[in-house]
Design a protein around this motif. Structure first.
Motif, PDB file in Angstrom:
ATOM      1  N   CYS A 247      90.375 101.245  16.495  1.00 54.84           N
ATOM      2  CA  CYS A 247      91.433 100.437  17.046  1.00 54.84           C
ATOM      3  C   CYS A 247      92.323 101.329  17.864  1.00 54.84           C
ATOM      4  O   CYS A 247      92.738 102.365  17.393  1.00 54.84           O
ATOM      5  N   PHE A 248      92.578 100.945  19.059  1.00 51.90           N
ATOM      6  CA  PHE A 248      93.336 101.814  19.951  1.00 51.90           C
ATOM      7  C   PHE A 248      94.725 101.277  20.212  1.00 51.90           C
ATOM      8  O   PHE A 248      94.938 100.093  20.281  1.00 51.90           O
ATOM      9  N   SER A 249      95.624 102.173  20.399  1.00 55.10           N
ATOM     10  CA  SER A 249      96.897 101.773  20.961  1.00 55.10           C
ATOM     11  C   SER A 249      97.010 102.515  22.267  1.00 55.10           C
ATOM     12  O   SER A 249      96.521 103.610  22.418  1.00 55.10           O
TER      13      SER A 249
ATOM     14  N   HIS B  22      98.243  96.472  11.104  1.00 54.11           N
ATOM     15  CA  HIS B  22      97.997  97.727  11.815  1.00 54.11           C
ATOM     16  C   HIS B  22      98.642  97.702  13.212  1.00 54.11           C
ATOM     17  O   HIS B  22      99.376  98.623  13.587  1.00 54.11           O
ATOM     18  N   GLU B  23      98.390  96.643  13.958  1.00 56.95           N
ATOM     19  CA  GLU B  23      98.921  96.583  15.330  1.00 56.95           C
ATOM     20  C   GLU B  23     100.442  96.511  15.323  1.00 56.95           C
ATOM     21  O   GLU B  23     101.094  97.057  16.203  1.00 56.95           O
TER      22      GLU B  23
ATOM     23  N   HIS C 265     101.792  99.891  15.249  1.00 56.69           N
ATOM     24  CA  HIS C 265     101.900 100.474  16.599  1.00 56.69           C
ATOM     25  C   HIS C 265     103.133  99.935  17.310  1.00 56.69           C
ATOM     26  O   HIS C 265     103.883 100.674  17.939  1.00 56.69           O
TER      27      HIS C 265
ATOM     28  N   HIS D 143      98.252 106.576  14.929  1.00 54.46           N
ATOM     29  CA  HIS D 143      97.170 106.684  13.942  1.00 54.46           C
ATOM     30  C   HIS D 143      97.406 107.895  13.057  1.00 54.46           C
ATOM     31  O   HIS D 143      97.924 108.907  13.509  1.00 54.46           O
TER      32      HIS D 143
HETATM   33 ZN   LIG Z   1      95.345 101.468  16.122  1.00 52.07          ZN
END
Ligand SMILES: [Zn+2]
Length: 420
Positions: free
Chosen positions: A18-20, A155-156, A159, A165
């Protein structure tokens, strides 16, 4: 023959990243103190079936609100698109499969459940847009093959609040959030904040009522090395629970806030090319509202033997924490490439978790992947929290799987190992 590890490659592909995405990177972001208003796109109600997206989002928000001095307000909106280059002043949660959102999600559409776009102005987050992937399935009932919406939103929102992370397996900010079905179980036990997540958010926003918290900061210098990035974490001395953590910067400096009063063991771990550090650095007693400075010099050793990197459960290995319940026994795995030596040890730092040496079994494979399996007995008084597993080879080289085991009271994880 040991059939399980064959699943390794496909399983790793199944694990999502999962990216931010940040416009400006900063370590000290804070929202202003008024409630954070977030538009929930009507696209969520059209595309996510069998559950109420708003109710789920509010559940996730409540967990952050209970942990720290943050407040959210949600409203439903017809807005669909993530802000790509400039902020539009609206924080948004969307799932609409329109080109802007798909462009932002990028090319790993089959594996990424969501991504968050942040805009900053002078270290202050001014807007955050969460884009859920319209091509994966979300659920609330733990159905295999789906992502748990509450977990992903939790999780989001981390962010959105400014968290990055972290390296701890059991943290909600771990980048490897699994689908339900990884390890052959529902992953809904991840729907909670780990103590280290609570510490992190309290360090940024403070708490509403409790007298909290201590700050632990300082520098770990690595002899004869420059830019050796390390992970520092604290475990409660009496229970072995992971309390708080942070990475060091390239100078070795770190700051960990949000820590509750208590006595903690300090640990450090890091790898740079063929050098490694993984050790306990001693005890500290910390009291709320105080700041403690810690300085230590350590030596890196040359890696003689590769170290294991995967955890395993129910015949699958991955890089995600394993849920356990008090009073039960589990068969666990540690796996990696060519990491086995003559004498190996696995242990924990908790008196409530016993690794049973007689249950050790070694599994080696032709494609270099090796694994050991072992039984772990969870005491019936095991407190809720996150616990590390420690692997040690005959050279005394250690690997800490930080917060690898999660015990919580909300979710029962069935026993998978019968001893005696
Ligand atoms: Zn993430």
């Amino acid at each position: 023959m040991f059939p399980y590890i064959k699943k390794l490659r496909t399983l790793l592909l199944a694990i999502i990243l999962c990216f931010s995405s940040t416009s400006i990177i900063s370590s000290q972001q804070k929202w202003r103190k008024q409630p954070i208003r977030i538009a929930v796109s009507s696209s969520l109600f059209e595309l996510i079936k069998d559950l109420d997206p708003l109710e789920t989002i509010e559940k996730s928000a409540k967990k952050w609100e209970e942990a720290a001095n943050v407040k959210f307000e949600f409203y439903i909106s017809d807005k669909k698109a993530v802000s790509l280059s400039d902020p539009d002043g609206v924080n948004l949660i969307t799932i609409s499969p329109i080109p802007e959102n798909l462009e932002f999600l990028g090319k790993n559409l089959s594996v990424i459940p969501a991504k968050t776009k942040l805009f900053y102005n002078r270290n202050q987050i001014v807007e955050a847009d969460i884009v859920l992937n319209p091509y994966v399935q979300f659920s609330s009932d733990g159905r295999f093959g789906t992502f748990d919406l509450e977990t992903i939103i939790l999780h989001e929102m981390g962010h959105l609040l400014g968290l990055k992370h972290v390296f701890a397996n059991g943290s909600i900010m771990n980048p490897n959030l699994p689908k339900n079905g990884v390890y052959g179980i529902s992953q809904i036990f991840l729907r909670n904040l780990a103590q280290s997540d609570i510490s992190q958010i309290r360090a940024l926003y403070g708490t509403v009522s409790e007298s909290c918290c201590a700050i632990f900061k300082g520098r770990i210098s690595v002899k004869n090395e420059k830019g050796f990035l390390l992970q520092i974490w604290l475990e409660e001395k009496e229970t072995g629970r992971v309390e708080a953590l942070a990475p060091t910067d390239s100078s070795g400096s770190f700051i960990i806030g949000g820590i509750r009063t208590g006595t903690y063991k300090v640990f450090v771990q890091g790898t740079k090319r063929n050098k490694r550090i993984a050790k306990e650095l001693g005890l500290v007693s910390l009291e709320a509202n105080n700041t403690y400075t810690f300085e230590k010099a350590v030596y890196a050793y040359k890696i003689k033997q590769p170290y294991p990197e995967y955890l395993g459960f129910n015949g699958q290995i991955a890089k995600t924490a394993i849920g356990i319940s008090a009073g039960r026994n589990y068969l666990l795995y540690i796996a990696g490439k060519s990491f086995l030596t003559e004498k190996i040890k696995v242990s924990t730092n908790s008196p409530y978790l016993r690794v049973i040496p007689e249950t050790f079994s070694i599994h080696a494979f032709d494609d270099e992947i090796q694994a050991i399996s072992f039984g772990v007995e969870a005491d019936s008084n095991l407190p809720a929290g996150e616990y590390s597993l420690i692997f040690e080879n005959e050279n005394g080289e250690k690997t800490f799987f930080v917060a690898a085991l999660i015990s919580n009271l909300q979710t029962e994880v069935p026993q998978n190992f019968f001893i005696f």
